[in-house]
Design an enzyme around this catalytic site. Structure first.
Site, PDB file in Angstrom:
ATOM      1  N   ILE A 157       0.835  -1.208   0.000  1.00 20.29           N
ATOM      2  CA  ILE A 157       0.000   0.000   0.000  1.00 20.29           C
ATOM      3  C   ILE A 157       0.866   1.253   0.000  1.00 20.29           C
ATOM      4  CG2 ILE A 157      -1.728   1.312   1.289  1.00 20.29           C
ATOM      5  CD1 ILE A 157      -2.722  -1.426   2.379  1.00 20.29           C
TER       6      ILE A 157
ATOM      7  N   ALA B 183      -4.100   2.382   8.413  1.00 20.97           N
ATOM      8  CA  ALA B 183      -3.444   1.088   8.644  1.00 20.97           C
ATOM      9  C   ALA B 183      -4.123   0.349   9.793  1.00 20.97           C
ATOM     10  CB  ALA B 183      -1.963   1.285   8.907  1.00 20.97           C
ATOM     11  N   ARG B 184      -3.952   0.818  11.014  1.00 20.26           N
ATOM     12  CA  ARG B 184      -4.592   0.257  12.189  1.00 20.26           C
ATOM     13  C   ARG B 184      -4.701   1.348  13.244  1.00 20.26           C
ATOM     14  NH1 ARG B 184      -6.297  -3.115   9.552  1.00 20.26           N
ATOM     15  NH2 ARG B 184      -6.183  -5.398   9.715  1.00 20.26           N
TER      16      ARG B 184
ATOM     17  N   ASP C 285      -9.238   5.746   9.526  1.00 21.50           N
ATOM     18  CA  ASP C 285     -10.226   4.768   9.081  1.00 21.50           C
ATOM     19  C   ASP C 285     -10.646   3.856  10.229  1.00 21.50           C
ATOM     20  OD1 ASP C 285     -11.820   3.845   7.007  1.00 21.50           O
ATOM     21  OD2 ASP C 285     -10.391   2.332   6.331  1.00 21.50           O
TER      22      ASP C 285
ATOM     23  N   GLU D 180     -13.504   8.285  21.610  1.00 15.17           N
ATOM     24  CA  GLU D 180     -12.869   9.553  21.981  1.00 15.17           C
ATOM     25  C   GLU D 180     -12.515  10.423  20.771  1.00 15.17           C
ATOM     26  OE1 GLU D 180      -9.370   6.547  22.486  1.00 15.17           O
ATOM     27  OE2 GLU D 180     -11.557   6.530  22.353  1.00 15.17           O
TER      28      GLU D 180
ATOM     29  N   HIS E  95     -14.015   2.689   8.487  1.00 14.63           N
ATOM     30  CA  HIS E  95     -13.236   1.523   8.058  1.00 14.63           C
ATOM     31  C   HIS E  95     -13.613   1.077   6.639  1.00 14.63           C
ATOM     32  CE1 HIS E  95     -11.296  -2.587   9.326  1.00 14.63           C
ATOM     33  NE2 HIS E  95     -10.555  -1.881   8.482  1.00 14.63           N
TER      34      HIS E  95
ATOM     35  N   GLY F 127     -11.415   1.219   4.026  1.00 12.09           N
ATOM     36  CA  GLY F 127     -10.208   1.021   3.230  1.00 12.09           C
ATOM     37  C   GLY F 127     -10.314  -0.047   2.167  1.00 12.09           C
ATOM     38  N   ALA F 128     -10.776  -1.228   2.542  1.00 10.39           N
ATOM     39  CA  ALA F 128     -10.831  -2.336   1.589  1.00 10.39           C
ATOM     40  C   ALA F 128     -12.263  -2.663   1.176  1.00 10.39           C
ATOM     41  CB  ALA F 128     -10.179  -3.572   2.198  1.00 10.39           C
TER      42      ALA F 128
END
Length: 388
Positions: free
Chosen positions: A146, A228-229, A253, A258, A270, A272-273
Site C-alpha cells: 500500500i 493502517a490500524r 479509518d 474519543e 473503516h 479502506g478495503a
C-alpha cells in the site's frame, strides 16, 4: 474431496481456484480441510484434527488463533497487497478531504435555503478555503504494497514524497518510483513534512508508534492520515497534538469513541478495503494459496509457517512440518533412502523454531517409510501427495 468451510460470505471467484471436482465449499462443512474467513472471530473455535489451513481474505489475522494453529501444525495464510489499490485510493481521497474542507462545505451548503442560494454560496464559500496538494511534502511511513502505491501516486499528482521504511523488501523497493526521496529516520523527515500517512503493520513493537515523542517532531499544522490500524496511534497524544495545533487535521479509518465529533478529526468508517474489487482480489488470492498448499504443499504468504515453494519435479511428494532441529533433514533423507526411493528434488526452509521440508520422489514412499517419518522426534505433520 476436500471440504472448505466459509465463515463469512466469500466471493464466488474462489470456485475458479478451488475446482468443484476437488473441493466442496459451503458454510456448514464438518471436519473441514481448510477454512476461508474474512472478519469472523474464530479465536475460540475448535480446530478439527484434519484441518490443514485457515486463509484470511485480508491482511490482518487478529481474528485467528495463530499461536494455537502453529502448535497444531495448521498453516495460517493472509492476502497482503490484494486490497492495496482500494486502500491507496482512499488514502488519496483522505489527503484531499483533509486539505480542502470539502466535508464542512457540503454540510454547510445543505443548511441553505431560498431562491438566493447561489448568492449565499458565493458569499460564504471563503470560510472553506483549503490547500492544494501540489508542491507539498508527504511522508509515507511504511513502504509495503500500500505504501509504495500511495507514494508513487502522490508523486504523480505533484507532491514531494519522502518514504521511510527501514525494513522495505526487495520486491517493494523495485516497485517504488526513483523520484521518491529516501528518509533515514523519523527525526530527519518529520520536521519538514506537511502531510504524514502511516502504512505499517500492527505488532507489539508498532503499537502507539505515533506517540507523544513522534508528534513532538512534526511542524505545526501537519496533517496526519492513518488507514493502517487504529492502535498505531496513541489517541491521547494525538488529541493533545490536535488541540495544540501541532496536527491540524487527523483522518483515520479506525474510529473510536474519543475521536468522534472532535474538531479537525475526520473519522471514516473503516472503508479502506470495502470495494467489490478488493473483496474479489482477497478471496481469489486466499483460494489460490489454499489450493497450492492442499494440492502441492507449497506455502506462500503464511503468517506462521516458513515460506516454501517448489515446482513439482517428480511423481510423488512428501511435505513435512517439523521442529527446526539439527540433522532433521539428514534423518528424513535417511528414511527415504532406506525405503529405496530416489529424491528428484527437495527444499527446506525454516522460520524460528519451525521448519518445512518438501521432497519430490520418483515413486511412492512405502507405508512403513511414512510411518518412520512420523516417528522422527520433532516431526509435527507428514503429508503425502501424488503429483498430476
Amino acid at each position: 474431496m476436500h471440504r472448505i468451510l466459509t465463515l463469512n460470505a466469500i466471493s464466488d471467484v474462489v470456485r475458479n481456484e478451488l475446482k468443484p471436482d476437488r473441493y466442496q465449499i459451503s458454510d456448514h462443512e464438518e471436519n473441514p480441510t481448510a477454512i476461508l474467513v474474512r472478519s469472523a472471530d474464530c479465536r475460540e473455535r475448535e480446530l478439527n484434527e484434519g484441518l490443514l489451513a485457515i486463509a484470511r481474505a485480508g491482511a490482518g489475522v487478529n481474528n485467528i488463533p495463530v499461536s494455537r494453529c502453529t502448535q497444531e501444525g495448521i498453516a495460517v495464510f493472509n492476502t497482503p497487497g490484494a486490497n492495496a489499490n482500494a486502500v491507496k485510493e482512499l488514502a488519496l481521497c483522505c489527503l484531499l478531504l483533509a486539505s480542502r474542507n470539502v466535508l464542512e462545505g457540503i454540510a454547510w451548503v445543505n443548511t441553505l435555503s431560498g431562491e438566493d442560494v447561489p448568492m449565499q454560496v458565493e458569499q460564504g464559500k471563503r470560510q472553506f478555503v483549503g490547500n492544494e496538494l501540489h508542491g507539498k511534502t508527504l511522508a509515507v511511513i511504511g513502504l509495503g504494497a500500500i505504501g509504495v502505491m500511495v507514494a508513487n501516486d502522490a508523486h504523480a499528482i505533484g507532491m514531494h514524497v519522502i518514504g521511510y521504511d527501514p525494513f522495505i523488501s526487495v520486491e517493494h523497493a523495485w516497485g517504488l518510483s526513483r523520484a521518491i526521496e529516501r528518509g533515514n529516520s523519523l527525526e530527519e523527515i518529520l520536521p519538514h513534512c506537511d502531510y504524514i500517512t502511516i502504512h505499517v503493520p500492527l505488532m507489539e513493537k508498532t503499537r502507539n508508534y505515533i506517540n507523544e515523542r513522534v508528534l513532538s517532531l512534526v511542524k505545526p499544522g501537519t496533517m496526519l492520515m492513518n488507514l493502517a490500524r487504529g492502535e498505531l496511534v496513541d489517541n491521547a497524544a494525538l488529541l493533545a497534538a490536535v488541540e495544540s495545533g501541532k496536527i491540524s487535521r487527523y483522518v483515520t479509518d479506525f474510529p473510536t469513541e474519543e475521536l468522534l465529533n472532535k474538531k479537525n478529526i475526520i473519522c471514516v468508517p473503516h472503508l479502506g478495503a470495502t470495494t467489490p474489487e478488493s473483496e474479489e482480489n482477497c478471496a481469489r488470492m486466499a483460494a489460490q494459496q489454499l489450493n497450492d498448499y492442499i494440492a502441492y504443499g507449497n506455502i506462500r504468504n503464511s503468517v506462521n509457517l516458513p515460506q516454501c515453494e517448489m515446482v513439482p519435479s517428480g511423481v510423488y511428494r512428501i511435505c513435512l512440518l517439523h521442529k527446526n532441529s539439527p540433522n532433521m533433514v539428514g534423518r528424513i533423507t535417511a528414511v527415504v533412502g532406506a525405503a529405496q526411493c530416489n529424491i528428484a528434488n527437495m527444499i527446506n526452509k525454516s522460520r524460528g523454531e519451525l521448519a518445512y521440508t518438501i521432497l519430490d520422489l520418483d515413486h511412492e514412499l512405502p507405508e512403513y517409510g511414512q510411518t518412520s517419518l512420523t516417528q522422527i522426534r520433532g516431526m509435527m505433520r507428514v503429508r503425502s501427495l501424488t503429483l498430476s
